[in-house]
Design a protein around this motif. Structure first.
Motif, short mmCIF file in Angstrom:
data_model
loop_
_atom_site.label_atom_id
_atom_site.label_comp_id
_atom_site.label_asym_id
_atom_site.label_seq_id
_atom_site.Cartn_x
_atom_site.Cartn_y
_atom_site.Cartn_z
N ASP A 85 0.84 -1.19 0.00
CA ASP A 85 0.00 0.00 0.00
C ASP A 85 0.88 1.24 0.00
OD1 ASP A 85 -1.80 2.15 0.71
OD2 ASP A 85 -3.21 0.63 1.44
N ALA A 86 0.77 2.05 -1.04
CA ALA A 86 1.62 3.23 -1.19
C ALA A 86 1.32 4.30 -0.15
CB ALA A 86 1.47 3.81 -2.60
N ALA A 87 0.19 4.18 0.54
CA ALA A 87 -0.20 5.19 1.53
C ALA A 87 0.51 5.00 2.87
CB ALA A 87 -1.70 5.15 1.75
N THR A 88 1.35 3.97 2.99
CA THR A 88 2.02 3.70 4.26
C THR A 88 3.46 4.18 4.23
OG1 THR A 88 2.64 1.47 3.52
CG2 THR A 88 0.55 1.71 4.69
N SER A 89 4.06 4.21 5.41
CA SER A 89 5.44 4.68 5.54
C SER A 89 6.31 3.58 6.14
CB SER A 89 5.48 5.93 6.43
OG SER A 89 4.98 5.62 7.73
N GLY A 90 7.59 3.86 6.29
CA GLY A 90 8.50 2.88 6.87
C GLY A 90 8.61 1.63 6.01
N GLU A 91 8.64 0.46 6.65
CA GLU A 91 8.75 -0.80 5.93
C GLU A 91 7.40 -1.31 5.45
OE1 GLU A 91 10.95 -3.76 8.04
OE2 GLU A 91 12.43 -2.33 8.77
N GLY A 92 6.33 -0.64 5.83
CA GLY A 92 4.99 -1.07 5.45
C GLY A 92 4.05 -0.99 6.63
N TYR A 93 3.13 -1.94 6.71
CA TYR A 93 2.15 -1.95 7.80
C TYR A 93 2.00 -3.37 8.34
CZ TYR A 93 -1.06 -3.83 4.24
OH TYR A 93 -1.65 -4.61 3.26
#
Length: 260
Positions: A87-95
């Protein structure tokens, strides 16, 4: 006995020196590499930076100016919590998303903890960025348990209404799931994508707050509740900071140091 010429002796000495030097240099390089690895794997103390703290179990997240901002995936998780980066809306390594059984009435399944170092005492608002990854309803698969068991106070508020987790020794308690000092923290709305929202109290959304009465290190606990609830990151911030500023893409993540 016939003596070996001095020139031949010197030649063999030189050859021996070359091989000895090569061996020494090789050992020095190996030793240097090992020393660097040890420094990275075993930080000397809480002053080590995040780049030198590779053991996530030792992470301490440091508040700065009344703000804590943490990637949710930076903890030790049960195997039923899955790290995803689709999901491109997340930050860091993901969710992280819970893919295990639901635990709607009893917190404690899929437990994870975060050590929070607070230097500015006070009351902080808590919000996380989450999404619904199972189904198409904004009221299902939309919540996770939260607890601050060692804080001075943990409560939810809407206007003049204040409620406390069940079994915390304080009343009133919210409608909906709550037990052993845990709040059910949910997000709502038909938009299932990642957004900053955290509430408790069914059909009467109250915001979440925690009070740290003194500087120190506190433990935040989360526990799985609804399968398909995905969480990207979370913030805690004092009233000196707005929600918009705390959750802005330009807001800095908390510095990570290591426990001893």
């Amino acid at each position: 006995m016939k003596k070996t010429p001095k020139s031949i002796i010197m030649k063999f000495k030189n050859i021996a020196f070359v091989f000895l030097a090569m061996g020494l240099f090789s050992c020095t390089n190996d030793s240097s590499d090992n020393e660097e690895d040890i420094d990275i794997i075993s930080p000397e103390g809480p002053g080590e930076s995040a780049t030198n703290c590779t053991d996530v179990a030792k992470y301490v997240f440091n508040e700065n100016g009344g703000l804590l901002r943490v990637e949710f995936e930076d903890a030790v998780f049960d195997s039923d919590w899955k790290l995803k980066n689709d999901d491109a809306a997340t930050s860091g390594e993901g969710y992280m998303v819970w893919e295990g059984d639901q635990s709607l009435g009893t917190p404690g399944m899929g437990l994870a903890t975060y050590a929070l170092q607070v230097t500015v005492p006070g009351t902080y608002r808590f919000v996380w960025k989450s999404a619904v990854k199972t189904g198409d309803s904004g009221s299902d698969h939309n919540d996770t348990w939260l607890r601050f068991n060692d804080a001075s106070d943990f409560f939810a508020q809407k206007g003049e209404s204040i409620v406390y987790p069940a079994d915390s020794g304080k009343t009133p308690n919210p409608e909906g799931a709550t037990k052993d000092g845990w709040f059910k923290i949910y997000r709502s709305g038909s938009n299932l994508d990642f957004k900053w929202q955290s509430s408790t109290f069914d059909n009467n959304a109250h915001d979440i707050f925690v009070t740290f009465s003194a500087a120190g290190t506190y433990t935040m606990e989360i526990s799985a509740r609804s399968s398909g609830h995905a969480i990207d990151e979370f913030v805690l911030f004092t009233d000196a900071i707005s929600l918009a500023d705390a959750t802005s893409d330009t807001a800095s993540k908390s510095t990570i140091t290591c426990k001893n």
